[in-house]
Design an enzyme around this catalytic site. Structure first.
Site, PDB file in Angstrom:
ATOM      1  N   LYS A 104     -19.936  41.830 -15.627  1.00 23.39           N
ATOM      2  CA  LYS A 104     -19.606  40.386 -15.502  1.00 23.39           C
ATOM      3  C   LYS A 104     -19.073  40.211 -17.150  1.00 23.39           C
ATOM      4  CE  LYS A 104     -20.320  36.519 -16.670  1.00 23.39           C
ATOM      5  NZ  LYS A 104     -19.656  35.601 -17.623  1.00 23.39           N
TER       6      LYS A 104
ATOM      7  N   GLU B 133     -30.702  40.902 -24.570  1.00 21.69           N
ATOM      8  CA  GLU B 133     -30.600  40.999 -26.147  1.00 21.69           C
ATOM      9  C   GLU B 133     -29.867  39.645 -26.596  1.00 21.69           C
ATOM     10  OE1 GLU B 133     -28.982  40.649 -29.416  1.00 21.69           O
ATOM     11  OE2 GLU B 133     -27.363  42.076 -28.950  1.00 21.69           O
TER      12      GLU B 133
ATOM     13  N   CYS C  82     -24.621  39.447 -33.523  1.00 27.18           N
ATOM     14  CA  CYS C  82     -25.911  39.144 -33.251  1.00 27.18           C
ATOM     15  C   CYS C  82     -26.895  39.603 -34.482  1.00 27.18           C
ATOM     16  CB  CYS C  82     -26.487  40.016 -32.087  1.00 27.18           C
ATOM     17  SG  CYS C  82     -25.672  39.328 -30.641  1.00 27.18           S
TER      18      CYS C  82
ATOM     19  N   GLU D 281     -29.641  29.835 -35.113  1.00 25.86           N
ATOM     20  CA  GLU D 281     -28.584  30.959 -35.321  1.00 25.86           C
ATOM     21  C   GLU D 281     -27.410  30.238 -35.553  1.00 25.86           C
ATOM     22  OE1 GLU D 281     -27.218  34.828 -32.820  1.00 25.86           O
ATOM     23  OE2 GLU D 281     -27.922  33.259 -31.482  1.00 25.86           O
TER      24      GLU D 281
END
Length: 502
Positions: free
Chosen positions: A177, A249, A283, A381
């Protein structure tokens, strides 16, 4: 299939199929022009893809390891032989990364298929020392069935290959996906899987609802996810409710320490890449900087000098800093920077939309000084081109503040002191630690985070184990009646009358 046209498509190897859903335009974040069209998979399309994957996996898991490896090497050969210029250009136009990074990402995909092709051949199980004479006791590994791979937009093809290669090597079928923002380039890349058994690998476009449907299906058996912490938690909960294994993750806010013993020229150059690579949309980007007081001012000076030399612009032009992926992504960065400045931080570079880029979701690479650990930019973040620098008195304070975070994906340090390097590797609370060389990875080493940054591991042996389950096997090759089987001999019981009644 022309992915720049307005006919949405999905992929079920060996080819493409038109989609039935409503078309949605894909917008270039640099120019705001339409790149192509995608659609969300319908229930019928999801059903057809899962049926094809289930059927294909039934035969795939029965292949011997050598034959399966041969087919994965064929995928690697296809990657190395193909011209991915158009695929890389699509990636640039979809999400804004510079072209050298897009084509470089694709070029790094072939080795992972070769690695897992041979890893799976070499690790079929374990023979244990027997617990009973005449008994052969061992563990073997078997695939789960069909795995789901929910991908991010920042490295849409490389990160997909990390988990798909491992899952295929383990004997699973794979349903991908893609991120909505990079669906077109992902679909373009899928041609490399055309030589695999029909239906074994699919690419099923859609948004969060498509991902939820794939996780909920009884015909999927393992999940790999890369994305935000919030979405990662939702995926973990959905998988737990179904006792479905998952690898997650979930990003983070990585710290970088610049010690009193840092080689400052190297540290400044490394910081530019660690903070601003892919416009900070990595990330493992360094977001929180802890710089020891004695070198703080000189490091900031060198860091700012190198940052001001970066070129901002369309990823198809000569530039290092492209746009953020969306207006919402830029708005979040602006919120965090503005909050820090209001609370006493100083923007040494950047802190604004580039005056020359009035179209697109651009933001200047930004260095903030005077940041304190309680500011939002140190607690959330950012996922943008911002380096938030905190001045610290010494190495110990840097370690303490680096660990004072709900995240634990990666962490880095620049130092020429061997003791500091080893202390940092031991004390930093993260799944990965880099000393003097941030962001690098290795196919043979596990990639993943601690704390809120994830569950499980990609790459290495652990990356393969994530997509296979173990089975203990006991074979007595000389059938014998065992003395512990029923009925028990009378001598094993206590003498009559020995039991006490209450």
């Amino acid at each position: 299939m022309d992915f720049s046209a307005h006919q949405p498509a999905l992929f079920v190897n060996p080819g493409y199929r038109p989609m039935m859903g409503t078309a949605k335009a894909v917008i270039d974040p640099a120019t705001l022009e339409t790149v192509g069209a995608i659609a969300a998979a319908t229930d019928a399309e999801i059903d057809a893809v899962l049926a094809a994957a289930t059927k294909a996996q039934f035969g795939w898991k029965r292949l011997d390891a050598k034959s399966r490896a041969k087919q994965l090497h064929a995928v690697a050969n296809a990657i190395e032989a193909a011209d991915f210029t158009h695929c890389a250009e699509l990636m640039v136009r979809e999400m804004g990364k510079p072209y050298p990074e897009a084509i470089g990402e694709i070029a790094n995909c072939a080795p992972i298929f070769r690695y897992y092709a041979e890893m799976a051949r070499d690790d079929a199980g374990k023979v244990a020392g027997t617990t009973q004479a005449g008994s052969f006791q061992y563990a073997r590994y078997e695939p789960y069935g069909v795995s789901v791979h929910i991908m991010p937009y920042n490295f849409p093809i490389l990160l997909m290959c990390w988990t798909v290669a491992a899952s295929l090597a383990a004997g699973n079928g794979c349903v991908i996906k893609p991120a909505e923002a990079t669906t077109l380039s992902t679909l373009e890349f899928m041609r490399v899987f055309a030589t695999l058994p029909e239906g074994l690998v699919s690419c099923l476009p859609g948004g969060a609802e498509t991902g939820k449907a794939l996780i909920a299906s009884e015909r999927t058996h393992a999940v790999a996810f890369t994305g935000s912490v919030a979405a990662g938690r939702a995926v973990a909960v959905a998988c737990a409710e179904r006792m479905k294994p998952c690898v997650i993750e979930a990003g983070g806010s990585d710290p970088m320490i610049v010690s009193a013993h840092a080689p400052l020229d190297v540290a400044a150059a490394g910081a530019v890449t660690a903070a601003f690579h892919l416009t900070g949309q990595v990330c493992t980007s360094a977001e929180r900087f802890y710089v020891v007081d004695s070198v703080h001012d000189r490091f900031v000076e060198l860091f700012a000098e190198r940052t001001r030399a970066l070129r901002i612009g369309n990823g198809l032009d000569k530039s290092e800093i492209g746009p953020l992926v969306s207006e919402a992504a830029r708005a979040k960065v602006m919120r965090l920077v503005d909050d820090a400045v209001r609370n006493g931080a100083t923007a040494v570079t950047g802190g604004r939309i580039p005056p020359a880029q009035t179209t697109g979701w651009f933001y200047e690479p930004t260095i903030l000084t005077g940041v304190t650990p309680d500011m939002a930019i140190c607690r959330e973040e950012c996922f943008g081109p911002v380096a938030a620098i905190c001045r610290v008195k010494d190495f110990d304070e840097a370690i303490r503040l680096a660990n004072d975070s709900p995240f634990g994906l990666g962490a880095s340090i620049f130092t020429s002191d061997l003791a500091e390097a080893h202390e940092a590797a031991e004390q930093l609370e993260a799944g990965m630690v880099w000393v003097n060389n941030p962001l690098i990875d290795n196919d043979a080493l596990p990639f993943g985070g601690w704390k809120a940054s994830g569950l499980g591991r990609e790459l290495g042996r652990q990356g393969l184990d994530a997509f296979r389950r173990s089975k203990m096997v006991i074979i007595d090759h000389k059938p014998t009646i065992q003395d512990w089987w029923y009925p028990y001999p009378d001598k094993w019981f206590r003498a009559a009358g020995g039991r006490k009644h209450v």
